[in-house]
Design a protein around this motif. Structure first.
Motif, PDB file in Angstrom:
ATOM      1  N   ASN A  44     -84.855  40.447   9.893  1.00 42.57           N
ATOM      2  CA  ASN A  44     -85.316  39.105  10.191  1.00 42.57           C
ATOM      3  C   ASN A  44     -86.395  38.748   9.162  1.00 42.57           C
ATOM      4  N   GLY A  45     -85.974  38.047   8.121  1.00 40.59           N
ATOM      5  CA  GLY A  45     -86.914  37.676   7.070  1.00 40.59           C
ATOM      6  C   GLY A  45     -87.471  38.882   6.350  1.00 40.59           C
ATOM      7  N   ARG A  46     -88.812  38.990   6.338  1.00 36.55           N
ATOM      8  CA  ARG A  46     -89.446  40.117   5.641  1.00 36.55           C
ATOM      9  C   ARG A  46     -89.452  41.394   6.476  1.00 36.55           C
ATOM     10  N   LEU A  47     -89.026  41.312   7.708  1.00 37.10           N
ATOM     11  CA  LEU A  47     -89.032  42.463   8.596  1.00 37.10           C
ATOM     12  C   LEU A  47     -87.618  42.978   8.807  1.00 37.10           C
ATOM     13  N   SER A  48     -87.512  44.286   8.903  1.00 31.91           N
ATOM     14  CA  SER A  48     -86.257  44.891   9.303  1.00 31.91           C
ATOM     15  C   SER A  48     -86.563  46.131  10.135  1.00 31.91           C
ATOM     16  N   ALA A  49     -85.568  46.549  10.906  1.00 30.92           N
ATOM     17  CA  ALA A  49     -85.752  47.709  11.767  1.00 30.92           C
ATOM     18  C   ALA A  49     -84.471  48.515  11.801  1.00 30.92           C
ATOM     19  N   THR A  50     -84.645  49.818  11.941  1.00 29.01           N
ATOM     20  CA  THR A  50     -83.519  50.742  12.073  1.00 29.01           C
ATOM     21  C   THR A  50     -83.826  51.703  13.199  1.00 29.01           C
ATOM     22  N   THR A  51     -82.867  51.890  14.091  1.00 26.17           N
ATOM     23  CA  THR A  51     -82.974  52.901  15.142  1.00 26.17           C
ATOM     24  C   THR A  51     -81.835  53.891  14.987  1.00 26.17           C
ATOM     25  N   VAL A  52     -82.192  55.175  14.904  1.00 22.38           N
ATOM     26  CA  VAL A  52     -81.208  56.246  14.891  1.00 22.38           C
ATOM     27  C   VAL A  52     -81.337  56.954  16.233  1.00 22.38           C
ATOM     28  N   ALA A  53     -80.542  56.515  17.185  1.00 19.70           N
ATOM     29  CA  ALA A  53     -80.710  56.983  18.563  1.00 19.70           C
ATOM     30  C   ALA A  53     -80.452  58.484  18.684  1.00 19.70           C
ATOM     31  N   THR A  54     -79.484  59.000  17.913  1.00 21.47           N
ATOM     32  CA  THR A  54     -79.135  60.420  18.012  1.00 21.47           C
ATOM     33  C   THR A  54     -80.276  61.302  17.526  1.00 21.47           C
ATOM     34  N   GLU A  55     -81.117  60.768  16.628  1.00 26.54           N
ATOM     35  CA  GLU A  55     -82.245  61.542  16.122  1.00 26.54           C
ATOM     36  C   GLU A  55     -83.567  61.087  16.739  1.00 26.54           C
ATOM     37  N   ARG A  56     -83.499  60.140  17.657  1.00 28.77           N
ATOM     38  CA  ARG A  56     -84.638  59.738  18.477  1.00 28.77           C
ATOM     39  C   ARG A  56     -85.805  59.177  17.679  1.00 28.77           C
ATOM     40  N   TYR A  57     -85.483  58.249  16.786  1.00 29.18           N
ATOM     41  CA  TYR A  57     -86.557  57.554  16.102  1.00 29.18           C
ATOM     42  C   TYR A  57     -86.124  56.155  15.705  1.00 29.18           C
ATOM     43  N   SER A  58     -87.136  55.323  15.479  1.00 27.79           N
ATOM     44  CA  SER A  58     -86.909  53.971  15.000  1.00 27.79           C
ATOM     45  C   SER A  58     -87.959  53.665  13.931  1.00 27.79           C
ATOM     46  N   LEU A  59     -87.568  52.885  12.951  1.00 26.95           N
ATOM     47  CA  LEU A  59     -88.457  52.501  11.858  1.00 26.95           C
ATOM     48  C   LEU A  59     -88.554  50.984  11.777  1.00 26.95           C
ATOM     49  N   LEU A  60     -89.753  50.507  11.514  1.00 23.94           N
ATOM     50  CA  LEU A  60     -89.982  49.077  11.277  1.00 23.94           C
ATOM     51  C   LEU A  60     -90.497  48.930   9.850  1.00 23.94           C
ATOM     52  N   TYR A  61     -89.782  48.125   9.055  1.00 23.61           N
ATOM     53  CA  TYR A  61     -90.161  47.889   7.675  1.00 23.61           C
ATOM     54  C   TYR A  61     -90.777  46.493   7.548  1.00 23.61           C
ATOM     55  N   ILE A  62     -91.923  46.449   6.899  1.00 28.70           N
ATOM     56  CA  ILE A  62     -92.557  45.163   6.608  1.00 28.70           C
ATOM     57  C   ILE A  62     -92.650  45.052   5.091  1.00 28.70           C
ATOM     58  N   SER A  63     -92.040  44.032   4.540  1.00 30.79           N
ATOM     59  CA  SER A  63     -92.097  43.857   3.087  1.00 30.79           C
ATOM     60  C   SER A  63     -92.985  42.659   2.746  1.00 30.79           C
ATOM     61  N   SER A  64     -93.573  42.714   1.553  1.00 34.24           N
ATOM     62  CA  SER A  64     -94.429  41.625   1.059  1.00 34.24           C
ATOM     63  C   SER A  64     -95.402  41.155   2.141  1.00 34.24           C
ATOM     64  N   SER A  65     -96.205  42.075   2.639  1.00 30.51           N
ATOM     65  CA  SER A  65     -97.064  41.799   3.790  1.00 30.51           C
ATOM     66  C   SER A  65     -98.013  40.618   3.538  1.00 30.51           C
ATOM     67  N   GLN A  66     -98.302  39.906   4.616  1.00 33.48           N
ATOM     68  CA  GLN A  66     -99.200  38.764   4.596  1.00 33.48           C
ATOM     69  C   GLN A  66    -100.326  39.008   5.598  1.00 33.48           C
ATOM     70  N   THR A  67    -101.433  38.278   5.423  1.00 28.11           N
ATOM     71  CA  THR A  67    -102.575  38.482   6.324  1.00 28.11           C
ATOM     72  C   THR A  67    -102.187  38.186   7.776  1.00 28.11           C
ATOM     73  N   THR A  68    -101.235  37.308   7.970  1.00 23.27           N
ATOM     74  CA  THR A  68    -100.792  36.980   9.335  1.00 23.27           C
ATOM     75  C   THR A  68     -99.998  38.115   9.984  1.00 23.27           C
ATOM     76  N   ASP A  69     -99.649  39.120   9.210  1.00 25.23           N
ATOM     77  CA  ASP A  69     -98.978  40.301   9.788  1.00 25.23           C
ATOM     78  C   ASP A  69     -99.970  41.226  10.487  1.00 25.23           C
ATOM     79  N   SER A  70    -101.249  40.994  10.308  1.00 26.06           N
ATOM     80  CA  SER A  70    -102.263  41.845  10.943  1.00 26.06           C
ATOM     81  C   SER A  70    -102.108  41.813  12.460  1.00 26.06           C
TER      82      SER A  70
END
Lengths: 115, 106
Positions: free
Chosen positions: B56-82
């Motif tokens: 979704n825009g600058r954000l993306s997420a991946t969940t690998v359920a079999t390995e029990r983790y999820s990652l959230l990627y934030i690209s080109s961060s902005q001050t409003t991401d705080s």
């Protein structure tokens, strides 16, 4: 529309007062939740209503009394609270009655201060 | 019950930088959500992602359920991401992780 509304935004009450928090959603969701969040901590589940029936009470003290008058409304009645009950109270809703499996949407919260 | 861990606990980024936030969970889940809590306390839905990858825009997420983790990627961060980023996992009830507090500085 994915909006959950909560009133009031802020509430200050004494330990002998009785007050109520209100939550409303018009998304047709069948599960509604109350969470409590202390500063710098994650939200903690308090109550779950599924199809207007209380499904989960996470051992919450009886000075907190939830009520679900209809499928759109959720109240939290407060009585004889303690200063340590001061927190942000969040309401959420989700579509399915099988409440563990569907996306939750949160209201803006009521910031409660108990003096 | 499920245990949910998040890393790092705190993160400071220069505006424009990229980052990856991680969420580990101890058991099988049928629901995984990422939220951003703004300074006023509002929890904003970012992703509902029990498995797979979403963007979704600058954000993306991946969940690998079999390995029990999820990652959230934030690209080109902005001050409003705080703010604080929470993952929440559930099997029979929703458990929030402790959060990652992100500060983006100009």
């Amino acid at each position: 529309d994915t909006e959950v509304t909560q009133t009031p935004k802020h509430l200050v009450m004494g330990m002998t007062n009785k007050k109520s928090l209100k939550c409303e959603q018009h998304m047709g969701h069948r599960a509604m939740y109350w969470y409590k969040q202390k500063a710098k901590k994650p939200p903690e589940l308090m109550f779950v209503y599924s199809y207007e029936k209380l499904s989960i009470n996470e051992s919450v003290p009886s000075r907190f009394s939830p009520e679900c008058p209809n499928s759109s409304l959720l109240n939290l009645h407060l009585h004889a609270l303690q200063p340590e009950d001061s927190a942000l109270y969040l309401c959420a809703s989700s579509q399915g009655g099988d409440w563990g499996t569907t996306e939750q949407f949160f209201g803006p919260g009521t910031r409660l201060t108990v003096l | 019950g499920i245990q949910v861990e998040q890393s790092p606990p705190d993160l400071i980024l220069q505006e424009g930088a990229n980052s990856t936030l991680r969420c580990n969970f101890s058991d099988s889940v049928n629901n995984l959500q990422w939220f951003h809590q703004n300074p006023w306390g509002q929890l904003i839905n970012l992703f509902y992602i029990p498995s797979g990858t979403k963007q979704n825009g600058r954000l993306s997420a991946t969940t690998v359920a079999t390995e029990r983790y999820s990652l959230l990627y934030i690209s080109s961060s902005q001050t409003t991401d705080s703010g604080v980023y929470f993952c929440a996992a559930s099997y029979d009830k929703v458990i929030f992780g402790p959060g990652t507090s992100l500060s983006v500085i100009p």
